[in-house]
Design a protein around this motif. Sequence first.
Motif: not given
Length: 448
Positions: A172-182
Motif C-alpha cells: 500500500v505504501a508503494e501505491i501511495a508513493q507511486r501516486e505522489g506521496a513522499v
Amino acid sequence: MQSFPFSDATTRRFSAALPAQADVVVVGGGVVGVSTALFLTRAGQKVVLLEKGCIAGEQSSRNWGWIRQQGRDPDELPIMVEANRLWRELATQTNQDIGLTQGGVTYLAQSEAQMARYADWIAHARDAGVDTRLLSATEAADLVPGMSKKYAGALHTASDMRAEPWLAVPAVAEIAQREGAVIIENCAVRCLDLAAGRVAGVVTERGRVAAPEVVLAGGAWSALFLRNHGVALPQLSVRATVAATSALPVVAAGGIADDEIAFRARVDGGYTLAPGGFHELFLGWDALRALPKFLTQLRAAPFGTRFLPVAPKGYPDGWRTPRHWSGDQPSPFEALRVLNPKPNVSRANRLKSQFAQLFPELPDFQLSHAWAGMIDTMPDIVPVVDRVAALPGLTLGTGMSGHGFGIGPAMGRVLADLAQGKPPGHDLTRFRLARFSDGSRMHLGPAL
C-alpha cells in the motif's frame, strides 16, 4: 525456531530528500499512517510520510493478518465494512500478491452461554449488512474437520478475509508513493513545530518540514509523543506473541479461534498461531497513571494480562525513557527505531502443542518462526480518531487495540478527511479524545 523473519534492516525501501514544506505531514508508517498518506494524496494534497524506522516495522507487520468484520465493536463495524471493500480494491492496484484471501472468520463456542453471546452480536452484523451467521455443532465440525474437541457451535462470517501483513502494508505504501506521496524511512519526527499555539509543521532529526496539518499515527509511540506536548493519552502497549508453523495440510481456509488458540492459513502453506485472550504488559509510569481508566477492562478479563515489572531499554513506557525533550536534541524515537520485542517462547511452544492436540491427524511439524509485537490499546478497546483540540492542526489516529491491520485502510481514509476538514462519513463520537477527560465512564462495547 527463528525470530521475526522480516527485520528492519532488510525491509527499508523508501527514501527521499526531506521536503521543506507539505500540505500534510503523516507521522508513522504503519497501516493507518500509510493508508492516510494514500488517501490524502488521492485528494490532491502534498503529503510527506515520515517513519523513524521502516514501513510496517512494528505491529502492522506482526499481527495475525485477519481482515475481520466479525465481532467488532458496533461503532467500528461500519468503518470495518468499508475497510473490507478497500482491501479488495487495493489488492488489484498493487504490483504484488499480498495474500488476500476470502476464507471467512469463525469463532468456535465451547458452551451454550457463549453461543448466546454470539447470537446477541448478530443483530449488529445485520444492521451493518454483514453476512454473519450461527453454525450448529455439526456445521462447525464440518467447516473445520478433524478437530479433536467438540464445540457447541460457532459464529461465522464468510466475507471476512486474511492477508500477509508484512507484504500488504509496504505494498500500500508503494501505491501511495507511486501516486505522489513522499515517504521517508529512518527519519524520526522529534516533535511538532508550533507557532502562535497551532501546528506549523514538524521537527525531524534531519530538519524542519513546514505544514499546516499533521496526522499522528504513531501506534505504540503516540502517547509518548503527545505527552511531550502536554497532552495526556491513557494508551498502553502490550506484548503479543505469534508463531508460524512449517507447511501443513489444509485444515481450514479462514481464521479460526476458540478461547485458547487462534490460527489461520498462510501463503507459504503453514499456519499462524496465536493465544486467545492473552497478552503481557510491561509496567511503567504511563501504566501507573492510566490504571484507573483501565480498571473496567481489567475487571472484565482479570486473567487475560500478565504483568512484567520492567520494560526493555528504550520502550515507550520504560522507567527511564525520557518524557520531555526539545526539537534540537535526540528523541526516544531515534534511540529505538523499531520495537522488536522477544517472543514468549514458552507460550509459543504451548501454541504448537495446542494446535497438534486439536488436529491429531496432522503430521509432525515444527514452528518455523516465533515473534512478538507491541499492541497499542485503549481502556475501552476502541481507538482515538479525532482532532486534538489542544494542538490545532493535529489529527490523531491511534490505539487500534489489536484491530488496526484489518480496519487500517478505512481509518486512513477517515483521518485523511478529518485532516482536510471534510465530513468523515462515519459517526466518530465513540472515538473522541475527550472521552478520557470529560468524566465519561469507560464503556466496553459488545465486541467479541
